[in-house]
Design a protein around this motif. Structure first.
Motif, PDB file in Angstrom:
ATOM      1  N   UNK A 618       0.803  -1.229   0.000  1.00  0.00           N
ATOM      2  CA  UNK A 618       0.000   0.000   0.000  1.00  0.00           C
ATOM      3  C   UNK A 618       0.834   1.276   0.000  1.00  0.00           C
ATOM      4  N   UNK A 619       2.121   1.151   0.378  1.00  0.00           N
ATOM      5  CA  UNK A 619       2.955   2.344   0.536  1.00  0.00           C
ATOM      6  C   UNK A 619       4.012   2.532  -0.540  1.00  0.00           C
ATOM      7  N   UNK A 620       4.270   1.528  -1.364  1.00  0.00           N
ATOM      8  CA  UNK A 620       5.396   1.616  -2.293  1.00  0.00           C
ATOM      9  C   UNK A 620       5.164   0.701  -3.489  1.00  0.00           C
ATOM     10  N   UNK A 621       5.295   1.270  -4.696  1.00  0.00           N
ATOM     11  CA  UNK A 621       5.204   0.495  -5.936  1.00  0.00           C
ATOM     12  C   UNK A 621       6.591   0.387  -6.550  1.00  0.00           C
ATOM     13  N   UNK A 622       6.991  -0.829  -6.884  1.00  0.00           N
ATOM     14  CA  UNK A 622       8.350  -1.056  -7.373  1.00  0.00           C
ATOM     15  C   UNK A 622       8.331  -2.070  -8.505  1.00  0.00           C
ATOM     16  N   UNK A 623       9.122  -1.827  -9.525  1.00  0.00           N
ATOM     17  CA  UNK A 623       9.266  -2.761 -10.644  1.00  0.00           C
ATOM     18  C   UNK A 623      10.748  -3.046 -10.837  1.00  0.00           C
ATOM     19  N   UNK A 624      11.068  -4.313 -11.056  1.00  0.00           N
ATOM     20  CA  UNK A 624      12.451  -4.742 -11.283  1.00  0.00           C
ATOM     21  C   UNK A 624      12.496  -5.565 -12.563  1.00  0.00           C
ATOM     22  N   UNK A 625      13.501  -5.328 -13.379  1.00  0.00           N
ATOM     23  CA  UNK A 625      13.693  -6.123 -14.586  1.00  0.00           C
ATOM     24  C   UNK A 625      15.148  -6.540 -14.692  1.00  0.00           C
ATOM     25  N   UNK A 626      15.363  -7.799 -15.035  1.00  0.00           N
ATOM     26  CA  UNK A 626      16.701  -8.313 -15.333  1.00  0.00           C
ATOM     27  C   UNK A 626      16.734  -8.582 -16.828  1.00  0.00           C
ATOM     28  N   UNK A 627      17.725  -8.023 -17.522  1.00  0.00           N
ATOM     29  CA  UNK A 627      17.762  -8.045 -18.983  1.00  0.00           C
ATOM     30  C   UNK A 627      19.068  -8.654 -19.477  1.00  0.00           C
ATOM     31  N   UNK A 628      19.022  -9.174 -20.694  1.00  0.00           N
ATOM     32  CA  UNK A 628      20.226  -9.682 -21.334  1.00  0.00           C
ATOM     33  C   UNK A 628      20.595  -8.815 -22.522  1.00  0.00           C
ATOM     34  N   UNK A 629      21.860  -8.368 -22.566  1.00  0.00           N
ATOM     35  CA  UNK A 629      22.319  -7.509 -23.667  1.00  0.00           C
ATOM     36  C   UNK A 629      23.800  -7.743 -23.892  1.00  0.00           C
ATOM     37  N   UNK A 671       1.197  -1.829   6.445  1.00  0.00           N
ATOM     38  CA  UNK A 671      -0.157  -1.338   6.200  1.00  0.00           C
ATOM     39  C   UNK A 671      -0.951  -2.374   5.423  1.00  0.00           C
ATOM     40  N   UNK A 672      -2.167  -2.638   5.870  1.00  0.00           N
ATOM     41  CA  UNK A 672      -3.024  -3.590   5.168  1.00  0.00           C
ATOM     42  C   UNK A 672      -3.681  -2.922   3.968  1.00  0.00           C
ATOM     43  N   UNK A 673      -3.935  -3.699   2.929  1.00  0.00           N
ATOM     44  CA  UNK A 673      -4.680  -3.192   1.782  1.00  0.00           C
ATOM     45  C   UNK A 673      -6.135  -2.928   2.194  1.00  0.00           C
ATOM     46  N   UNK A 674      -6.644  -1.801   1.807  1.00  0.00           N
ATOM     47  CA  UNK A 674      -8.040  -1.443   2.055  1.00  0.00           C
ATOM     48  C   UNK A 674      -8.754  -1.498   0.710  1.00  0.00           C
ATOM     49  N   UNK A 675      -9.427  -2.612   0.438  1.00  0.00           N
ATOM     50  CA  UNK A 675      -9.934  -2.869  -0.908  1.00  0.00           C
ATOM     51  C   UNK A 675     -11.457  -2.835  -0.975  1.00  0.00           C
ATOM     52  N   UNK A 676     -11.948  -2.297  -2.074  1.00  0.00           N
ATOM     53  CA  UNK A 676     -13.374  -2.335  -2.396  1.00  0.00           C
ATOM     54  C   UNK A 676     -13.510  -3.143  -3.691  1.00  0.00           C
ATOM     55  N   UNK A 677     -14.073  -4.334  -3.582  1.00  0.00           N
ATOM     56  CA  UNK A 677     -14.030  -5.285  -4.679  1.00  0.00           C
ATOM     57  C   UNK A 677     -15.288  -5.297  -5.533  1.00  0.00           C
ATOM     58  N   UNK A 678     -15.098  -5.760  -6.748  1.00  0.00           N
ATOM     59  CA  UNK A 678     -16.215  -6.018  -7.659  1.00  0.00           C
ATOM     60  C   UNK A 678     -17.106  -7.094  -7.049  1.00  0.00           C
ATOM     61  N   UNK A 679     -18.404  -6.944  -7.117  1.00  0.00           N
ATOM     62  CA  UNK A 679     -19.292  -7.992  -6.594  1.00  0.00           C
ATOM     63  C   UNK A 679     -18.956  -9.346  -7.194  1.00  0.00           C
ATOM     64  N   UNK A 680     -18.901 -10.366  -6.351  1.00  0.00           N
ATOM     65  CA  UNK A 680     -18.588 -11.716  -6.816  1.00  0.00           C
ATOM     66  C   UNK A 680     -17.115 -11.994  -6.904  1.00  0.00           C
ATOM     67  N   UNK A 681     -16.286 -11.153  -6.238  1.00  0.00           N
ATOM     68  CA  UNK A 681     -14.840 -11.279  -6.386  1.00  0.00           C
ATOM     69  C   UNK A 681     -14.140 -11.845  -5.165  1.00  0.00           C
TER      70      UNK A 681
END
Length: 767
Positions: A618-629, A671-681
């Protein structure tokens, strides 16, 4: 007197009019013998200027222009060289004021015109001013044309000759003001009278900026081709000439996604040389684009410093806060949003989880490994950390911002988000939720698409039979998500990705069923922005890297962040719920080592040239990629890296993500996720079909020609469903039961095991 002679008229008394004059005299005089006034023009005729008025206005205008020209010529002198020759440094700071780097040292080595090959000189003229030697110092027609095109919205254009550009570079500055343009005009005229064309061209070639901190043609030759200017080929010279139009954008090593535009400009230069008969058509035809060498940053930019500085520069110029030339004059104090603690944590995580596992002396493939990463605060859009590569002076290209590797299955969450956002249904009319059943058979042809036959293969040819969307996401099943893209509409999927933060001009972001498998080549930073939008309950804020920008104590205005609800909270939160399952029971179990609630998705590029993990708390978005070149810049498969048969997103990328996230958020409560979900989810304890690998995947027969029908009522939720998410716990497993290997991987990390065998446990398919 003969009768044939006319009768003699007696002379009239002096002062009396002759008989022929009375009418004219009457017409020209009024009462009292005064001259009559010209009748006044009435109505619309009063609006038409007379020829006297037109002539008078023209004469007055010409006289005014001549006067102003004479006045300007007299008042404007040729000044000494501007401050660029002794430019100040720009100072780059972390958010806490700690210095990152200082740049601004001018990389320039002046050369004589005789040292520059004629073909290189002609290439520059073909690019910038083809009539330089025959024209005057200024070209009024070009200036008027450029001004008109700018005013009418055809783009900002320059009407400057090479003389004017040299005056701007050497004597004045880069500010876009009327006073500067006026000075440039008069100084150019005076300079043209005092200096020869060769002298002006020499000055221009020694002062122009070519990118890569290279000022002048000699520095550019070294920066792009590692040779002195005398050794440049015609093709290389044409590329350097093309750079003058857009130095950073046309650097095809730093921005491989712009190669087509750079090559087009290169062709324009060569075609111009042929047109001016500076190059034969046959020589032109045999030329191939001269790929520049991979750049090496200055020693002061070693480590992560150079990546950060270049990324911040690109941010400043691409957002039109300052242009390149103005920024290059220096003197700016640039405070970034990056936090030193998190930046150091990223470097440490990559070193511990990836670089320490490589043995370049034992395995050549280990030499080709690259890594990129970025972290964003979802609530503010601030970039908090960025990993560009092992060292800017050794690997010049920023792996966090490059846009030339496929994102793979990290794109799949955008498909599901779009399904919820658009209220999409399957081919047989069932609403798409995490619990909707799809046929996961390998190479199952998609249904309902009129674009032709498309039957994507699952990773390793595995068939899964009927499975829920949640399980298909856990296992990254291609056949399910390709069908879902058709059910939603690939054009809608594309738009949702753009709304979340993927640039609309991303290569291979095409509206077709294959979009679900991630052929597009968004950057690590692009993907981080999109996942941050999901973490922020669908509210998108354009990322920012700047906290403040000042010069001489004065603040420079920064653009306002574009904050808007990109997709509904329900759409984003429901996606988060299935991505939590990926971390708990799917291909991303290694991310559980972060020790706090997390959601994420693994991904692998075609031919395993890149492996990804994109996730968030909930507090941090991170993306990691390992590539070959490889050293030539070509993509290289990661097969065999670190002695492993293959590298998937659930391996090194997820492990790096977990260590970084744990360290970056240490000292802050989970921090816990505070989610509002689609019905049936809500999560249901639904058993899934056992995956079976077949020797001939194409021989597998789907259980139906479309998605599973609703003949299995036990798999579909009934009644009114709660839209409130269950309480989150860092260690609480989801209701779906992980298989034995996945559970073991997660437990190993949670128990803090650090052995190579634990770190290298192969993950499930993630493409």
């Amino acid at each position: 007197m003969s009768s044939d002679e006319p009768p003699q008229q007696e002379p009239l008394p002096a002062g009396e009019p002759s008989a022929a004059e009375p009418a004219a005299a009457e017409a020209g005089r009024g009462k009292g013998g005064k001259k009559a006034k010209r009748p006044k023009r009435k109505g619309w005729r009063r609006l038409i200027p007379t020829w006297r008025m037109v002539l008078g206005t023209v004469i007055a205008f010409v006289a005014l222009c001549c006067g102003l020209f004479a006045l300007g010529y007299a008042l404007v002198d040729i000044p000494p060289a501007n401050a660029t020759a002794t430019a100040q440094s720009n100072v780059y700071l972390y958010a806490d004021g700690t210095q990152i780097a200082r740049d601004g040292e001018i990389n320039r080595e002046n050369v004589q015109l005789s040292q520059i090959p004629k073909t290189v000189q002609h290439a520059v003229l073909a690019a910038e001013d083809r009539d330089f030697y025959s024209e005057s110092a200024v070209d009024p027609k070009a200036m008027i044309r450029a001004a008109w095109n700018t005013v009418t919205g055809k783009g900002k254009q320059s009407g400057s000759t090479i003389t004017q550009q040299y005056v701007k570079n050497y004597y004045l500055g880069q500010e876009q003001t009327i006073s500067r343009k006026v000075k440039e005009f008069f100084i150019s005229i005076k300079l043209d009278r005092e200096a020869s064309k060769d002298e002006i061209l020499t000055g221009y070639l020694n002062t122009s900026y070519f990118g890569r901190n290279a000022y002048g043609i000699q520095a550019a030759a070294q920066a792009y081709y590692g040779v002195d200017v005398e050794d440049l080929t015609t093709a290389q010279g044409a590329y350097l000439a093309a750079l003058l139009n857009a130095p950073s954008a046309y650097d095809v090593v730093a921005h491989p996604e712009n190669k087509d535009a750079a090559v087009a400009r290169w062709n324009y230069v060569l075609d111009g040389m042929v047109k001016k008969k500076w190059l034969s058509a046959s020589d032109r035809q045999n030329m191939k684009f001269p790929m520049p060498v991979e750049a090496k940053g200055p020693a002061g930019m070693s480590g992560q410093r150079g990546y950060i500085v270049q990324a911040v520069k690109d941010y400043i110029t691409s957002n039109k806060i300052l242009d390149e030339d103005t920024l290059a004059t220096g003197g700016y104090r640039i405070t970034t949003t990056l936090q030193k603690k998190k930046q150091d944590a990223f470097v440490e995580a990559v070193d511990d989880q990836l670089m320490s596992q490589l043995d370049t002396s034992a395995r050549d493939v280990d030499k080709y490994v690259r890594a990129g990463g970025a972290a964003i605060d979802p609530s503010t859009g601030k970039v908090l950390a960025m990993y560009g590569g092992i060292d800017y002076t050794k690997q010049f290209v920023n792996n966090a911002t490059r846009r030339d590797y496929q994102v793979g299955s990290t794109f799949k969450p955008f498909v599901f988000t779009s399904a919820v956002e658009n209220g999409s249904t399957t081919q047989d009319g069932r609403t798409i939720t995490p619990n909707t059943i799809y046929d996961g058979t390998n190479k199952r042809p998609v249904q309902g698409w009129d674009g032709g036959y498309y039957a994507p293969e699952n990773e390793d040819g595995v068939s899964y039979g009927n499975i829920t969307v949640r399980t298909a996401t856990d296992k990254s099943v291609n056949s399910v998500y390709a069908q879902m893209a058709v059910d939603v509409g690939s054009d809608k999927v594309k738009q949702t990705a753009i709304d979340l933060g993927i640039p609309k001009n991303t290569p291979d972001l095409t509206a077709s069923p294959s979009i679900a498998l991630g052929p597009s080549t968004a950057s690590v930073l692009d993907m981080t922005e999109a996942y941050a939008t999901l973490a922020n309950h669908g509210k998108h804020g354009t990322y920012t890297m700047l906290a403040s920008l000042t010069k001489d104590g004065e603040q420079v205005d920064l653009p306002e962040q574009d904050s808007r609800q990109a997709v509904s909270r329900e759409s984003a939160d429901t996606t988060t719920s299935i991505l939590r399952s990926v971390v708990q029971t799917g291909t991303g179990t290694a991310a559980r080592a972060a020790g706090r609630p997390a959601a994420g998705k693994t991904g692998t590029a075609e031919e395993d040239t890149a492996a990804w993990f994109a996730g968030y708390t909930p507090d941090l978005a991170t993306v990691v990629s390992v590539m070959g070149q490889n050293p030539d810049g070509a993509h290289k498969s990661l097969y065999g890296v670190a002695g492993l048969s293959r590298v998937n997103g659930g391996g090194f990328p997820a492990q790096i993500w977990a260590q970084f996230t744990k360290t970056a958020l240490s000292g802050t409560p989970a921090t816990a996720f505070d989610l509002e979900l689609e019905p049936g989810s809500e999560e249901l304890p639904v058993p899934t079909a056992t995956a079976t690998a077949t020797a001939d995947p194409s021989a597998s027969t789907p259980s139906s020609t479309g998605p599973a029908t609703s003949e299995e009522p036990s798999t579909e939720p009934t009644g009114t469903q709660s839209t409130t998410a269950p309480t989150d716990s860092p260690f609480a497993p989801q209701s779906d039961t992980p298989n034995e290997q996945q559970q073991q991987n997660g437990d190993d990390f949670l128990n803090g095991l650090t052995s190579p065998s634990a770190r290298r446990s192969p993950q499930a398919a993630d493409r």
